[in-house]
Structure formats: C-alpha cells, structure tokens
Design a protein around this motif. Structure first.
Motif, PDB file in Angstrom:
ATOM      1  N   PHE A   1      32.695  37.059  46.699  1.00 35.23           N
ATOM      2  CA  PHE A   1      32.399  37.220  45.278  1.00 35.23           C
ATOM      3  C   PHE A   1      33.684  37.281  44.451  1.00 35.23           C
ATOM      4  N   LEU A   2      34.638  38.123  44.866  1.00 32.18           N
ATOM      5  CA  LEU A   2      35.886  38.261  44.129  1.00 32.18           C
ATOM      6  C   LEU A   2      36.701  36.966  44.166  1.00 32.18           C
ATOM      7  N   ARG A   3      36.709  36.322  45.335  1.00 31.64           N
ATOM      8  CA  ARG A   3      37.487  35.088  45.458  1.00 31.64           C
ATOM      9  C   ARG A   3      36.903  33.977  44.579  1.00 31.64           C
ATOM     10  N   GLU A   4      35.583  33.935  44.512  1.00 36.12           N
ATOM     11  CA  GLU A   4      34.941  32.925  43.671  1.00 36.12           C
ATOM     12  C   GLU A   4      35.274  33.144  42.208  1.00 36.12           C
ATOM     13  N   LEU A   5      35.329  34.416  41.794  1.00 34.85           N
ATOM     14  CA  LEU A   5      35.699  34.720  40.413  1.00 34.85           C
ATOM     15  C   LEU A   5      37.128  34.285  40.109  1.00 34.85           C
ATOM     16  N   VAL A   6      38.044  34.588  41.038  1.00 35.18           N
ATOM     17  CA  VAL A   6      39.451  34.237  40.829  1.00 35.18           C
ATOM     18  C   VAL A   6      39.632  32.724  40.820  1.00 35.18           C
ATOM     19  N   VAL A   7      38.993  32.037  41.779  1.00 33.26           N
ATOM     20  CA  VAL A   7      39.117  30.579  41.871  1.00 33.26           C
ATOM     21  C   VAL A   7      38.549  29.917  40.627  1.00 33.26           C
TER      22      VAL A   7
ATOM     23  N   LYS B   1      36.568  25.791  45.446  1.00 34.27           N
ATOM     24  CA  LYS B   1      36.323  26.955  46.291  1.00 34.27           C
ATOM     25  C   LYS B   1      37.158  26.939  47.566  1.00 34.27           C
ATOM     26  N   ALA B   2      37.501  25.756  48.051  1.00 31.63           N
ATOM     27  CA  ALA B   2      38.274  25.648  49.281  1.00 31.63           C
ATOM     28  C   ALA B   2      39.772  25.736  49.042  1.00 31.63           C
ATOM     29  N   ALA B   3      40.188  25.902  47.778  1.00 35.78           N
ATOM     30  CA  ALA B   3      41.611  25.939  47.461  1.00 35.78           C
ATOM     31  C   ALA B   3      42.243  27.211  48.015  1.00 35.78           C
ATOM     32  N   MET B   4      43.529  27.124  48.313  1.00 39.15           N
ATOM     33  CA  MET B   4      44.267  28.272  48.813  1.00 39.15           C
ATOM     34  C   MET B   4      44.949  28.974  47.654  1.00 39.15           C
ATOM     35  N   LEU B   5      44.672  30.246  47.486  1.00 36.50           N
ATOM     36  CA  LEU B   5      45.257  31.018  46.402  1.00 36.50           C
ATOM     37  C   LEU B   5      46.638  31.525  46.800  1.00 36.50           C
ATOM     38  N   PRO B   6      47.418  31.976  45.835  1.00 30.88           N
ATOM     39  CA  PRO B   6      48.719  32.597  46.176  1.00 30.88           C
ATOM     40  C   PRO B   6      48.510  33.788  47.099  1.00 30.88           C
ATOM     41  N   ILE B   7      49.501  34.085  47.912  1.00 33.20           N
ATOM     42  CA  ILE B   7      49.369  35.137  48.910  1.00 33.20           C
ATOM     43  C   ILE B   7      49.038  36.485  48.277  1.00 33.20           C
TER      44      ILE B   7
ATOM     45  N   HIS C   1      47.209  37.060  45.631  1.00 32.12           N
ATOM     46  CA  HIS C   1      45.790  37.077  45.301  1.00 32.12           C
ATOM     47  C   HIS C   1      44.937  37.234  46.555  1.00 32.12           C
ATOM     48  N   GLU C   2      45.267  36.486  47.593  1.00 33.51           N
ATOM     49  CA  GLU C   2      44.497  36.541  48.832  1.00 33.51           C
ATOM     50  C   GLU C   2      44.526  37.945  49.436  1.00 33.51           C
ATOM     51  N   LEU C   3      45.712  38.537  49.509  1.00 31.27           N
ATOM     52  CA  LEU C   3      45.846  39.864  50.115  1.00 31.27           C
ATOM     53  C   LEU C   3      45.172  40.937  49.260  1.00 31.27           C
ATOM     54  N   ALA C   4      45.264  40.805  47.943  1.00 30.43           N
ATOM     55  CA  ALA C   4      44.628  41.791  47.061  1.00 30.43           C
ATOM     56  C   ALA C   4      43.111  41.748  47.199  1.00 30.43           C
ATOM     57  N   ILE C   5      42.547  40.539  47.213  1.00 26.71           N
ATOM     58  CA  ILE C   5      41.101  40.394  47.363  1.00 26.71           C
ATOM     59  C   ILE C   5      40.646  40.932  48.720  1.00 26.71           C
ATOM     60  N   GLY C   6      41.358  40.548  49.773  1.00 27.64           N
ATOM     61  CA  GLY C   6      40.999  41.021  51.102  1.00 27.64           C
ATOM     62  C   GLY C   6      41.141  42.521  51.245  1.00 27.64           C
TER      63      GLY C   6
ATOM     64  N   SER D   1      42.985  48.604  56.252  1.00 31.40           N
ATOM     65  CA  SER D   1      42.236  47.603  55.481  1.00 31.40           C
ATOM     66  C   SER D   1      43.065  46.358  55.199  1.00 31.40           C
ATOM     67  N   LEU D   2      44.360  46.427  55.450  1.00 30.82           N
ATOM     68  CA  LEU D   2      45.187  45.239  55.311  1.00 30.82           C
ATOM     69  C   LEU D   2      44.918  44.240  56.433  1.00 30.82           C
ATOM     70  N   ASN D   3      44.394  44.732  57.572  1.00 24.94           N
ATOM     71  CA  ASN D   3      44.190  43.861  58.734  1.00 24.94           C
ATOM     72  C   ASN D   3      43.296  42.663  58.426  1.00 24.94           C
ATOM     73  N   PRO D   4      42.062  42.870  57.919  1.00 27.68           N
ATOM     74  CA  PRO D   4      41.232  41.693  57.613  1.00 27.68           C
ATOM     75  C   PRO D   4      41.814  40.830  56.511  1.00 27.68           C
ATOM     76  N   ALA D   5      42.530  41.445  55.561  1.00 27.51           N
ATOM     77  CA  ALA D   5      43.140  40.662  54.487  1.00 27.51           C
ATOM     78  C   ALA D   5      44.206  39.729  55.052  1.00 27.51           C
ATOM     79  N   VAL D   6      45.079  40.265  55.906  1.00 29.42           N
ATOM     80  CA  VAL D   6      46.132  39.449  56.513  1.00 29.42           C
ATOM     81  C   VAL D   6      45.524  38.394  57.434  1.00 29.42           C
ATOM     82  N   THR D   7      44.472  38.791  58.169  1.00 32.07           N
ATOM     83  CA  THR D   7      43.833  37.859  59.101  1.00 32.07           C
ATOM     84  C   THR D   7      43.245  36.661  58.370  1.00 32.07           C
ATOM     85  N   LEU D   8      42.526  36.910  57.280  1.00 39.19           N
ATOM     86  CA  LEU D   8      41.926  35.811  56.535  1.00 39.19           C
ATOM     87  C   LEU D   8      42.985  34.916  55.907  1.00 39.19           C
ATOM     88  N   TYR D   9      44.060  35.523  55.424  1.00 39.12           N
ATOM     89  CA  TYR D   9      45.115  34.695  54.839  1.00 39.12           C
ATOM     90  C   TYR D   9      45.770  33.819  55.906  1.00 39.12           C
TER      91      TYR D   9
END
Length: 227
Positions: free
Chosen positions: A80-86, A93-99, A101-106, A172-180
């Motif tokens: 949901f948050l990523r879709e809003l930012v994108v 939707k498949a675009a890669m956001l800056p690191i 943004h990705e880490l903050a959302i995750g 909680s950084l673990n899933p964020a880093v993993t997804l990035y």
C-alpha cells in the motif's frame, strides 16, 4: 515484492507462503528454542521418548497464526505504501525506488507487523518450552493457550505481552533490507519480462540470497549495538 497485483492479493499470497514455509520448518525452530531454553539434562531423544514426535508441533497453531497475521500486515502495508509513493512519483509499479524510500517503507511495515505478532510470538515460545519439565502437560490446545495468556498477564500485566518489543526497532530492518536486496537482484540479474515477473527459480535464489544477506546485516548491527 513489486507486483502489479492489488495490495490485498499480495498480502494474502505472501502470508500464505510464509505460513507454509513456517509449517515445514517448525520442528527445527522448536528444537532450537528448546535447546536454548532447556537445562543440560534435556535432550531431543528424551523429548521424543517422553512425549512422542507430536511434541515437536507444540504451539504450531499459535505460531502459524502469528506468521499469517504478521506477514499479511507486513505485505499489505508495504504494498500500500509503496503504491502511494510510486504513484506520487509517476513511476510504474515495478520501478525501483531510491534506497531511502525502499528501506523507510519496509521499516514502517515491519514495525506495524511486529506490533501485532509480538504477543503471539511470546505465547508460542511459552508453549514450545512447556514440556521442559516432567510435570508439564502441554497439549497445544485452546485451554493451554488461554492458560499461558493468563500466566503472562498475571506475572507482568498487559504490557508483558510486548516484552522485548524494543529490539524490534532494529529487527524490523531485516525484511526492509531483504526486500531491497531482492529488488537489486532483479535489477542486476534479470532482463525484460523476467524483471517484472521473475521465474520461480530466480525468485527462490534471489530471495534466499537477499534473506541471508539481510539477516547478516541486521545481526551485525545488533552485535555492534550490544557492544
């Protein structure tokens, strides 16, 4: 997880996948917990002889529930948050956001999911270690679940269900880093349609590498913090 599917569908598929993986590896997780918590007189062989193989599934219902809830909430909030930012940046939707943004959302998604799953995880550990003494009679049923909840509330009050939650601010950084890292893997290793919809083999390998690297990074942060 960058998909064109709606957040609810991504959350449902992600939580079901996580619950399935958790069920398959649950006995190993339970054995690890018992070895860490038990005294020297306790052994795996003794547990099997005394309580049978079914004892290696003590608390699986609670743990599966925690996995479903935390994974669903994590993927839903993340999608949901990523879709809003994108959408706000005018990207696909498949675009890669800056690191950042990705880490903050995750990270925000991880905090939200762990705030819900922490009480169930705490009860699960109590259920897993309930057979540590000979006078215990863990059956993993609803009556024992309620008994553990009453025990925690009696000993530490309502806040006792979130004991140790402060460590989640780092974990909680673990899933964020993993997804990035998984998205970075897609960007480097895949091309064309495969980048938007990775084949199962690439999803497995990329996910495993990203998860291993993500956990190593978070563990190193925890070690540095403890020092």
């Amino acid at each position: 997880m960058t998909s064109v599917l709606p957040p609810f569908v991504q959350a449902a598929s992600g939580s079901l996948g996580a619950a399935t993986a958790n069920t398959l590896t649950y006995p190993l997780d339970l054995i690890t917990t018992r070895i860490q918590a038990a005294d020297k007189s306790t052994s795996i062989r003794r547990q099997i002889y005394t309580h049978g193989l079914s004892s290696f599934y003590d608390g699986i219902g609670t743990d599966t529930g925690a996995t479903l809830l935390s994974s669903f909430l994590y993927y839903y909030v993340y999608s949901f948050l990523r879709e809003l930012v994108v959408r706000g940046n005018g990207k696909s939707k498949a675009a890669m956001l800056p690191i950042s943004h990705e880490l903050a959302i995750g990270y925000l998604s991880g905090i939200a999911s762990r705030s819900i799953s922490t009480p169930l995880n705490l009860v699960t550990v109590r259920l897993q270690t309930a057979r540590g003494s000979d006078d215990s009679s863990a059956d993993g049923g609803a009556s024992q679940f309620m008994g553990v909840c009453r025990q925690i509330f009696r000993e530490e009050g309502l806040l006792g269900f979130w004991k140790g939650f402060s460590s989640n601010f780092i974990l909680s950084l673990n899933p964020a880093v993993t997804l990035y890292l998984f998205q970075l893997y897609r960007r480097v290793m895949l091309r064309g349609r495969e980048r938007a919809a990775p084949p199962p083999a690439h999803s497995f390998v990329g996910g495993a590498l990203a998860n291993s690297a993500g956990e190593s990074q978070v563990l190193s942060m925890l070690s540095f913090d403890n020092d």
